[in-house]
Write a protein that holds these residues in place. Structure first.
Motif, mmCIF file in Angstrom:
data_model
loop_
_atom_site.group_PDB
_atom_site.id
_atom_site.type_symbol
_atom_site.label_atom_id
_atom_site.label_comp_id
_atom_site.label_asym_id
_atom_site.label_seq_id
_atom_site.Cartn_x
_atom_site.Cartn_y
_atom_site.Cartn_z
ATOM 1 N N VAL A 134 1.077 -1.180 0.157
ATOM 2 C CA VAL A 134 0.051 0.104 0.070
ATOM 3 C C VAL A 134 0.795 1.169 -0.186
ATOM 4 O O VAL A 134 2.226 1.184 0.305
ATOM 5 N N PRO A 135 0.325 2.431 -0.263
ATOM 6 C CA PRO A 135 1.169 3.558 -0.428
ATOM 7 C C PRO A 135 1.964 4.047 0.764
ATOM 8 O O PRO A 135 1.298 3.360 2.137
ATOM 9 N N PRO B 8 7.494 3.824 5.778
ATOM 10 C CA PRO B 8 6.977 2.560 5.658
ATOM 11 C C PRO B 8 5.425 2.816 5.064
ATOM 12 O O PRO B 8 4.789 3.599 4.881
ATOM 13 N N GLY B 9 4.775 1.794 4.762
ATOM 14 C CA GLY B 9 3.338 1.674 4.005
ATOM 15 C C GLY B 9 2.409 1.987 5.363
ATOM 16 O O GLY B 9 2.706 2.018 6.236
ATOM 17 N N ASP B 10 1.536 2.608 4.747
ATOM 18 C CA ASP B 10 0.474 3.406 5.652
ATOM 19 C C ASP B 10 -0.794 2.127 6.499
ATOM 20 O O ASP B 10 -1.228 1.835 5.771
ATOM 21 N N PHE B 11 -0.442 1.848 7.545
ATOM 22 C CA PHE B 11 -1.200 1.124 8.252
ATOM 23 C C PHE B 11 -3.015 1.577 7.919
ATOM 24 O O PHE B 11 -3.686 0.651 7.710
ATOM 25 N N SER B 12 -3.145 2.767 7.971
ATOM 26 C CA SER B 12 -4.575 3.057 7.619
ATOM 27 C C SER B 12 -4.910 2.958 6.199
ATOM 28 O O SER B 12 -6.264 2.838 6.128
ATOM 29 N N VAL C 81 4.287 -2.656 5.972
ATOM 30 C CA VAL C 81 3.186 -1.807 6.604
ATOM 31 C C VAL C 81 3.949 -1.286 7.985
ATOM 32 O O VAL C 81 4.401 -1.979 8.920
ATOM 33 N N GLY C 82 3.796 -0.051 8.266
ATOM 34 C CA GLY C 82 3.930 0.411 9.520
ATOM 35 C C GLY C 82 3.084 -0.100 10.707
ATOM 36 O O GLY C 82 1.866 -0.051 10.721
#
Ligand code: S3P
Length: 416
Positions: free
Chosen positions: A3-4, A216-220, A242-243
């Protein structure tokens, strides 16, 4: 899938890098519209930011090096840009004006202008300085000991940023710990910062060193795919890189309590933040009660959590979440109306909602209300419904998740 990059971390790296001494390198920044607003705001104040494809290079101008902007600063849809910039500008001895889009101009700003005024910054704006557009005259700040009435990482960060330019020690105390990316990053940049339970203190006048950071990738953003894979029978998905900062991952615990199966693999530290790959597979869910302390660590995930609740067995009760009413939309009202349109029994409460899960959602037409997380959440609900759903007003998804629709299509294709 991937993910972004993380929105909160990108905003902070850009804004803090702008007032650092020397160069900062930001690998894998989020190029969502919200973060590009932070870039634009800094460029209007004389900060040179190079976009080298895989990274941003930010040529910081130091704590006192920003220039008076020649025009109004447009924060677009981004509350983080607006509130953090209020803190940044409070310490600058010049005049500036901040504005934003229709949604942002209706969001509360007194939560930042009140403490910043008591440090010595001057604000003029609509509704007595409670709404954008806001005119700011900064400089001459004194330190503050501030107790936040509601946990907020944006308010905490705004006051700490002003504190960097104030005389003496500034302390911020929260009722619950909000996301701590600011604390981690300022420490890595050499600020004199200390944490004591729910309090954070910075010493004014100590400059920041440049930063070298991989986002990192955004957990949200991962959250939409965690819930989609949990809800759609037969799914198995790995979301890499992912963060998983514990101040952000409340959704993991809530989903697990509902019966979801999510495994963290390959856990590691990247640029001072915990990162992992998330493995998720389909599981049936049961409703739960969510309140107070659990809310802040999952605050941005409530729209997608509502979708999970609507597919669970039994009732989900959410309370202590009045903050949802002042996000990009009133997320209590917008999610209840979206879910009701799918046949779900959902009721608003002043500080939350009640949702009775029904497993078989009806397809229909839904409004995003200009809210990126509502648009993405309703699209996951649409995946679970029989028939075709239409989500109107999806441009807003680009604020945080460029490429969302392609990624969603790609995981569907893989499962076909
Ligand atoms: C954010 C903090 C949270 C969150 C927002 C991003 C941040 O807002 O909802 O999407 O990056 O600091 P509050 O500070 O209002 O809780």
């Amino acid at each position: 899938i991937r993910v972004p990059a993380d929105k909160s971390i990108t905003h902070r790296a850009v804004l803090f890098g702008g007032i650092a001494h020397g160069e900062s390198r930001l690998r894998n920044p989020l190029r969502g519209e919200d973060c590009l607003r932070s870039v634009d705001v800094l460029q209007h104040m004389g900060v040179r930011i190079e976009d080298r494809g895989k990274e941003f290079v930010i040529h910081g101008r130091g704590l006192h090096g920003l220039r008076e902007p020649g025009n109004v600063l447009d924060c677009g849809n981004s509350g983080t840009t607006a509130r953090l910039t209020c803190g940044l500008l409070s310490g600058q001895d010049f005049f500036s004006v901040l504005t934003g889009d229709d949604s942002l101009r209706n969001r509360p700003m007194a939560r930042v202008t009140e403490p910043l005024r008591s440090m010595g910054a001057r604000f003029m704006g609509r509704d007595g300085g409670r709404k954008l557009p806001l005119a700011i005259r900064g400089g001459g700040l004194k330190a503050l000991d501030y107790v936040l009435p509601v946990a907020s990482a944006q308010v905490k960060t705004a006051v700490l940023l002003a504190g960097l330019n104030a005389e003496g020690e500034t302390t911020v105390t929260e009722p619950e710990k909000s996301r701590d990316h600011t604390e981690r990053m300022l420490r890595a940049m050499g600020a004199a910062i200390r944490e004591d339970g729910l309090s954070v203190t910075v010493q004014g006048g100590t400059g920041l060193n440049g930063l070298d950071l991989t986002v990192p990738g955004d957990f949200s953003s991962a959250a939409f795919f965690l819930v989609a894979a949990t809800l759609v029978p037969g799914s198995e998905l790995t979301i890499e890189n992912v963060g998983v900062n514990p101040s952000r991952t409340g959704l993991l615990e809530l989903l697990r309590e509902m019966g979801a199966s999510v495994r963290l693999e390959n856990e590691r530290q990247v640029s001072g933040e915990p990162v992992a790959d998330l493995f998720v597979s389909h599981s049936p869910l049961s409703g739960i009660a969510i309140s107070g302390a659990q809310v802040v660590r999952a605050i941005d995930e409530f729209p997608i959590l509502c979708v999970a609740a609507s597919m669970a067995t039994g009732e989900t009760q959410i309370s202590g979440a009045a903050e949802l009413r002042v996000k990009e939309s009133d997320r209590i009202a917008t999610m209840v109306s979206g879910l009701r349109a799918m046949g779900v029994e959902a009721e608003e409460r002043p500080d939350g909602m009640q949702i009775l899960g029904r497993q078989n959602l009806s397809a229909g037409s839904f409004q995003s209300h200009g809210d990126h997380r509502v648009a993405m959440s309703m699209s996951v609900a649409g995946l679970c419904a029989r028939g075709t759903s239409i989500i109107e007003g999806t441009e807003c998804v680009a604020t945080s998740f460029p490429g969302f629709w392609d990624l969603l299509r790609s995981v569907q294709r893989n499962s076909a």
